[in-house]
Design an enzyme around this catalytic site. Structure first.
Site, short mmCIF file in Angstrom:
data_model
loop_
_atom_site.label_atom_id
_atom_site.label_comp_id
_atom_site.label_asym_id
_atom_site.label_seq_id
_atom_site.Cartn_x
_atom_site.Cartn_y
_atom_site.Cartn_z
N CYS A 142 3.45 8.40 9.44
CA CYS A 142 3.60 7.31 8.48
C CYS A 142 4.06 6.03 9.17
O CYS A 142 5.25 5.89 9.48
CB CYS A 142 4.59 7.71 7.39
N CYS A 194 6.60 4.00 7.15
CA CYS A 194 7.97 4.53 7.16
C CYS A 194 8.66 4.26 8.50
O CYS A 194 9.83 3.93 8.54
CB CYS A 194 7.99 6.04 6.94
N ASP A 195 7.93 4.45 9.60
CA ASP A 195 8.59 4.51 10.91
C ASP A 195 8.26 3.37 11.86
O ASP A 195 8.88 3.24 12.91
CB ASP A 195 8.21 5.84 11.60
#
Ligand code: NAP
Length: 344
Positions: free
Chosen positions: A145, A148-149
């Site tokens: 992701c 997300c990261d």
């Protein structure tokens, strides 16, 4: 309140429609079912919003010419459906029992619900490479992701694995943070749309390592990713490159745990539905990526969720005049397109 045989409290009330899953298909089904006065309840599952909530920007959902973030789109869908009465439960469905009608749903919170119809919108999850180091280093350099990261890779070197829309789109997103993004693809042709290929090719931070697969991911002294092994898919040559992050986008696997016992799944595990979104169990409908391995767009999931809710409404109406045949219903009722599979 009554008590089921396992002693868990059960809601006496028989619901009309319960929706499993909180992506675009689920919330659209919720909107339509709520507006049809079916008093639906939607169970979010563990990943609220599904895959779209992991998407940084959605440019191809009609009505939003300026693009919008995945989480924002999900929130808007939820608010819209709630306005008409959708009830959202932040709970996870652990069992769907279709042996008897009304069906029974059990949840992680220990609740038991009975319902005349179900709309399955449990979606799909990322596919893994299944190579050494992948599992151990997930969250320490390995990610599925970018939204997300990506932030953790500011001025770092990352690789993206895959040649589809996800790999190129997420790779382009990572250029906001990383100093270099290398796309590793096992062929020299891409599945990704032309527009994304053009953007990636023109981007000065994006490079391509074609005809290569990642065979192993290695940590350094700090326990995070430092280098990876590659194999050339044409000449078989092995190589090793240094990198700080490995983002893997190689497709998805349907979340079909609830359906394995009683439902027709195709050879890749997707729920089989006819063009009216009906599964082989009358009264259970499906929409979105749990049953769609072809289009997988927010726009198509929304359409399927709408159709599933309309069909659920029709099913409930028909219950008054048609005796219910249960899960062993005659598959000839289903669309001829899926009949060959159902009969196999
Ligand atoms: P995908 O289209 O199935 O692409 C998966 C990619 O991973 C392919 O290039 C495939 O290689 C590669 N791959 C699969 N298994 C592999 C393995 N074991 N090792 C190395 N490479 C492997 O999946 P996706 O990119 O997640 O897209 C899924 C669907 O969502 C598509 O329909 C896509 O159009 C859609 N989507 C759309 C958008 C958008 O419209 N903006 C954004 C994201 C996704 P091969 O090509 O060699 O098979």
């Amino acid at each position: 309140m009554t008590f089921s045989s396992n002693g868990v409290s059960a809601d006496e009330h028989v619901h009309d429609v319960l929706i499993i899953g909180s992506g675009p298909a689920g919330f659209t089904a919720g909107l339509y079912a709520a507006r049809a006065n079916l008093n639906p309840i939607l169970f979010t599952g563990q990943e609220y919003g599904g895959q779209v909530s992991l998407t940084y920007e959605i440019e191809n959902y009609p009505g939003f010419p300026e693009a919008l973030g995945g989480p924002e789109l999900v929130e808007r869908m939820k608010l819209q459906a709630e306005r008409f009465g959708l009830k959202v439960e932040f709970d996870y469905v652990t069992e769907l029992d279709v042996d008897e009608h009304p069906f029974t749903l059990r949840t992680e919170a220990g609740k038991v619900y009975r319902t005349r119809s179900v709309i399955a919108t449990t979606g799909a999850r990322p596919r893994y490479l299944h190579i050494p180091g992948e599992e151990d280093l997930t969250g320490r350099g390995v990610s599925y992701c970018a939204t997300c990261d990506g932030f953790f890779f500011r001025d770092k070197d990352v690789v993206v694995v895959g040649g589809g829309d996800s790999a190129l789109e997420e790779g382009l997103f990572l250029t906001k943070f990383a100093s270099r993004v290398r796309v590793i693809h096992r062929r020299d042709e891409f599945r990704a749309s032309k527009i994304l290929q053009d953007r990636a090719t023109k981007h000065d931070k994006v490079e391509f390592l074609l005809n290569k697969v990642v065979t192993s991911i290695h940590p350094g002294a700090e326990g995070t990713v430092t280098n990876i092994d590659l194999k050339d898919t044409v000449d078989g040559a092995d190589s090793n490159i240094e990198t700080d992050g490995v983002f893997i986008f190689i497709g998805h696997i349907p979340n079909n745990d609830l359906y394995r016992k009683d439902f027709h799944l195709d050879d890749e595990g997707y729920l089989v539905t006819d063009k009216h979104m009906r599964t082989n169990v009358p009264g259970v409908f499906a929409a979105g990526e749990i049953q769609d391995k072809v289009f997988k767009q927010v726009a198509t999931s929304v359409g399927q969720g709408c159709a599933a809710a309309m069909q659920a409404g029709k099913f409930i109406e028909d219950l008054e005049t048609h005796p219910f045949a249960g899960k062993h219903a005659d598959p000839r009722e289903l669309d001829p397109d899926v009949l060959s599979f159902v009969q196999a």
